[in-house]
Design a protein around this motif. Structure first.
Motif, PDB file in Angstrom:
ATOM      1  N   HIS A   1      26.199  45.290  42.219  1.00 61.69           N
ATOM      2  CA  HIS A   1      27.304  46.254  42.906  1.00 61.69           C
ATOM      3  C   HIS A   1      27.915  45.480  44.009  1.00 61.69           C
ATOM      4  CE1 HIS A   1      29.730  49.768  43.773  1.00 61.69           C
ATOM      5  NE2 HIS A   1      29.011  49.727  45.038  1.00 61.69           N
ATOM      6  N   GLU A   2      27.036  45.007  44.999  1.00 65.18           N
ATOM      7  CA  GLU A   2      27.470  44.381  46.392  1.00 65.18           C
ATOM      8  C   GLU A   2      28.251  43.203  45.967  1.00 65.18           C
ATOM      9  OE1 GLU A   2      24.631  43.762  48.994  1.00 65.18           O
ATOM     10  OE2 GLU A   2      24.120  45.874  49.389  1.00 65.18           O
ATOM     11  N   PHE A   3      27.809  42.366  44.869  1.00 63.15           N
ATOM     12  CA  PHE A   3      28.728  41.371  44.645  1.00 63.15           C
ATOM     13  C   PHE A   3      29.843  41.500  43.955  1.00 63.15           C
ATOM     14  CE2 PHE A   3      29.457  38.624  40.454  1.00 63.15           C
ATOM     15  CZ  PHE A   3      30.232  37.540  41.366  1.00 63.15           C
ATOM     16  N   ILE A   4      30.020  42.404  43.120  1.00 69.90           N
ATOM     17  CA  ILE A   4      31.306  42.744  42.472  1.00 69.90           C
ATOM     18  C   ILE A   4      32.289  42.847  43.555  1.00 69.90           C
ATOM     19  CG2 ILE A   4      32.363  44.617  41.078  1.00 69.90           C
ATOM     20  CD1 ILE A   4      30.174  44.514  39.111  1.00 69.90           C
ATOM     21  N   GLU A   5      31.815  43.949  44.622  1.00 73.84           N
ATOM     22  CA  GLU A   5      32.783  44.337  45.436  1.00 73.84           C
ATOM     23  C   GLU A   5      33.121  43.099  46.250  1.00 73.84           C
ATOM     24  OE1 GLU A   5      32.742  47.417  49.438  1.00 73.84           O
ATOM     25  OE2 GLU A   5      30.886  46.926  48.101  1.00 73.84           O
TER      26      GLU A   5
ATOM     27  N   ARG B   1      35.921  41.312  44.354  1.00 75.08           N
ATOM     28  CA  ARG B   1      37.105  41.718  44.194  1.00 75.08           C
ATOM     29  C   ARG B   1      37.951  41.603  45.776  1.00 75.08           C
ATOM     30  NH1 ARG B   1      35.550  47.401  41.329  1.00 75.08           N
ATOM     31  NH2 ARG B   1      35.631  46.647  39.295  1.00 75.08           N
ATOM     32  N   ILE B   2      37.089  41.969  46.980  1.00 69.82           N
ATOM     33  CA  ILE B   2      37.611  41.735  48.166  1.00 69.82           C
ATOM     34  C   ILE B   2      38.188  40.254  48.423  1.00 69.82           C
ATOM     35  CG2 ILE B   2      36.916  41.816  50.681  1.00 69.82           C
ATOM     36  CD1 ILE B   2      35.440  44.251  50.237  1.00 69.82           C
ATOM     37  N   THR B   3      37.245  39.294  48.007  1.00 69.88           N
ATOM     38  CA  THR B   3      37.619  37.826  48.110  1.00 69.88           C
ATOM     39  C   THR B   3      38.989  37.708  47.329  1.00 69.88           C
ATOM     40  OG1 THR B   3      35.317  37.212  48.466  1.00 69.88           O
ATOM     41  CG2 THR B   3      37.008  35.580  48.007  1.00 69.88           C
TER      42      THR B   3
END
Length: 721
Positions: free
Chosen positions: A153-157, A160-162
């Motif tokens: 979940h943290e990687f997906i966020e 997206r932010i990157t």
């Protein structure tokens, strides 16, 4: 045997007996000819590990007096029943690690997975601030154990932010680079025939709405607000910046913008806003210099080495699909990590490279690290490009690059075997006026990264006094020459694959023997190219042993103004008027004096079921001989003695007439003397040996229907020493 064979046997026996006496027996598991030769020069004798093949064992027994002229084979036969004092193996499991003697040396430690595996260093390096004042994001590209749900979940966020920040970067870059692609397209369209106008319209560059920039700005404004704790007083969930549908739309348009060459209409209207946001991003993100705009991530198996199964991806769906468990590969085998790829590496002749740096740990408690002064560079076989994510371009491991041929368009100034020594690299920098970069930036930064990582891992590794281990760390330099730690490997390959490794690997092995063996007998010996990077200082703790602690004291004399102790009480005698005033229950006691009373001894069990008044003889208080010394062997014993007991009133009452128990304590301390006043009730129905003695020091609790209590008002004097 022939005479010359007999002489050789005598010499071998003499050298073997000397080695046994000096405990110089070693064993090697694996292809390490340099280690074997280095130890033999120092008078060590090799004991070959047992062979599983029976034919090989028989052949070994027959070669004792064979035609072989190798005296070392004969010496190895003579020490076959001796325990080696030194082991050098590829893996720790090659020997019985936990049953080794404390003085047997081994080139491995146990439980090094916290930093020597990709999943270990990914998860554990985040706790670095607990050990040193350093941020791991300043030297280790952010990484996620994508096999875990929360990490996923943290990687997906993060992805997206990157992507949102890449959109802002595109706006700035597009403005400064100019609209060259659009002008070229318009020129082509003007030269085409009218019949082809329809086809030209379809070939136009895709136009994206301005809303894409607004969404990217909103994402980062909210994210920066969260970092500044501006979301504390908000009732809504600040992390839910966009809905899932809008996120998917943003990502798809981002792919079109970066990978498919699309443009955003009226992007110049948002330049000022994007610059302000990017300026804030640069102040809070220490990895801003390695991100680029392509949002590339490198996916690695959690515990594999030599670049096996490592790939680069720039699309979220492709990454998630790659690491998803299948029936063929269970979840336990899918310990994948995904790490941010360095999109802006330092290039030499337009080619990517990395640095293999050795370091040696000789002790974990106190932590002792040795840093090798020389390292080597590994080049890829192809020119660098972010448009092609093939492994031959982005992975510099020799185990991968050896399968590919050097590209024809690659610079001829690069070596054919794709390796440089660090000395050659320094000469390259010197020619370009950057000779200070190695000593001032690269070299100390690599030292700092390794020291921080080892301090973090110190609590996880199983420390063993006679062990040591050689590690290989991989670094990649950014455009600003700053090294980024990628991973740390145990048992780094020492195979002479190129002329560079044939020389350096041999020297590092010989210097390792100097540090771990020669330095045991001579602290000032030559350590080759190894320099002491860090040795944890020993703390001078005071000796502590509970059996050595004791307390001494001297008894204090009785104060002159104290009243005499009451040694005998007659409860049948009426109370004085003064005592009647003190005790609220004295009147009731006088009215019942005429009734029959039973004499109670403190050693008897009192049965007061059918009586209203009880009489007893109070025992004498315990006395302590003045001036007697007292020793206590434990510090947690609280010592006190009762010096004086003065009862001003003592009256019996049945349970029905007893009021609520009160405990009043007035404490006054003067020169080690404490005076306390107590008011309470004493239970006479206890089965203890001395019920009244215990009651003097303990406030009573009312329980039971047929119990009788003593109401007392006492003044106790304590002496503490």
């Amino acid at each position: 045997p022939p005479p010359h064979k007999l002489d050789k046997y005598r010499l071998a026996r003499f050298l073997t007996e000397k080695a046994i006496k000096e405990r110089k027996i070693f064993a090697i598991c694996g292809p390490y000819p340099v280690i074997r030769a280095s130890l033999r020069k120092k008078g060590w004798v090799e004991r070959k590990l047992p062979l599983k093949n029976k034919r090989a064992v028989l052949r070994e027994e027959e070669c004792l007096f064979s035609n072989s002229d190798d005296i070392h084979e004969l010496m190895s036969r003579l020490v076959r029943n001796e325990d080696p004092a030194f082991f050098w193996t590829i893996k720790k499991d090659a020997v019985d690690y936990h049953n080794l003697h404390s003085d047997q040396m081994l080139n491995h430690y146990a439980k090094t997975g916290s930093f020597a595996t990709k999943i270990g260093i990914c998860l554990n390096l985040r706790s670095l601030p607990w050990y040193v004042q350093a941020n791991p994001n300043t030297f280790f590209p952010r990484c996620y154990g994508i096999c875990m749900d929360n990490e996923k979940h943290e990687f997906i966020e993060d992805f997206r932010i990157t992507a949102a920040s890449s959109i802002l970067k595109w706006v700035i870059n597009y403005n400064f680079c100019g609209d060259k692609r659009t002008s070229n397209t318009k020129e082509k369209v003007s030269n085409e025939d009218a019949s082809q106008s329809k086809d030209s319209d379809e070939s136009k560059i895709k136009q994206l709405p301005e809303e894409l920039i607004e969404m990217a700005c909103k994402v980062w404004e909210t994210y920066l607000g969260c970092m500044e704790h501006a979301d504390i007083d908000r009732e809504d969930d600040s992390s839910a910046t966009l809905s899932e549908e809008k996120w998917n739309k943003l990502i798809e348009q981002y792919y079109s913008l970066i990978h498919d060459g699309a443009v955003i209409s009226n992007a110049h209207n948002y330049i000022s806003q994007c610059q302000n946001i990017l300026r804030k991003i640069m102040s809070v993100n220490p990895q801003r210099v390695i991100e680029g705009t392509h949002n590339i991530w490198i996916i690695k198996p959690g515990a594999k080495s030599r670049g096996r199964e490592i790939v680069c991806k720039d699309r979220l769906d492709d990454i998630l699909r790659l690491v998803e468990p299948t029936d063929q590969f269970p979840v336990k085998d899918h310990k994948w990590v995904v790490q941010k790829y360095i999109e802006t590496p330092l290039l030499i002749y337009y080619t990517k490279f990395d640095i293999r740096q050795w370091f040696l740990v000789t002790d974990w408690n106190p932590l002792t690290i040795w840093f090798y002064k020389e390292s080597y560079l590994r080049f890829s076989t192809q020119c660098f490009s972010l448009d092609n994510l093939h492994s031959s371009i982005h992975l510099c491991n020799n185990s991968i690059q050896k399968h590919y041929k050097n590209a024809t368009d690659r610079s001829p100034q690069l070596p054919y075997h794709n390796m440089w020594t660090s000395t050659t690299f320094q000469e390259y920098l010197q020619k370009r006026g950057l000779g200070h970069i190695w000593q001032n930036i690269i070299y100390p930064s690599m030292k700092r990264a390794i020291t921080y990582t080892m301090k973090m891992a110190q609590d996880h590794v199983e420390s063993r006094r006679s062990s040591f281990e050689l590690y290989g760390a991989d670094f990649i330099l950014g455009e600003d020459f700053k090294p980024w730690l990628i991973e740390i490997n145990t048992s780094p390959t020492m195979f002479p694959s190129t002329p560079i490794t044939a020389d350096l690997c041999a020297r590092v092995q010989e210097d390792t023997i100097k540090v771990v063996i020669d330095r045991k007998s001579d602290k000032n010996c030559d350590t080759g190219k190894f320099e002491l990077l860090w040795k944890q200082p020993l703390l001078d703790l005071p000796p502590f042993n509970t059996t050595d602690l004791f307390v001494e004291g001297v008894g204090m004399k009785r104060p002159k103004l104290q009243s005499a102790s009451i040694t005998n009480l007659n409860f049948l005698k009426p109370l004085s008027p003064l005592q009647q005033q003190i005790s609220p229950c004295s009147a009731t006691s006088q009215e019942k004096q005429g009734e029959t009373m039973a004499t109670v001894n403190h050693k008897q069990n009192v049965n007061a079921k059918n009586e209203n008044i009880i009489s007893c003889i109070f025992p004498k208080p315990l006395k302590k001989t003045p001036g007697k010394n007292c020793k206590v062997r434990e510090t947690n014993i609280y010592t006190k003695s009762i010096r004086h007991v003065d009862f001003t009133s003592l009256v019996f009452h049945p349970i029905q007439n007893i009021p609520e128990v009160k405990h009043v304590s007035h404490i006054k301390k003067t020169k080690g003397i404490t005076t306390s006043s107590y008011e309470g009730y004493l239970d006479l129905t206890s089965q203890r040996t001395h019920p009244l003695d215990w009651a003097l020091l303990q406030s009573s609790k009312i329980s039971g229907k047929n119990r009788y209590y003593i109401l007392f008002h006492a003044k106790l004097h304590y002496h503490y020493y």
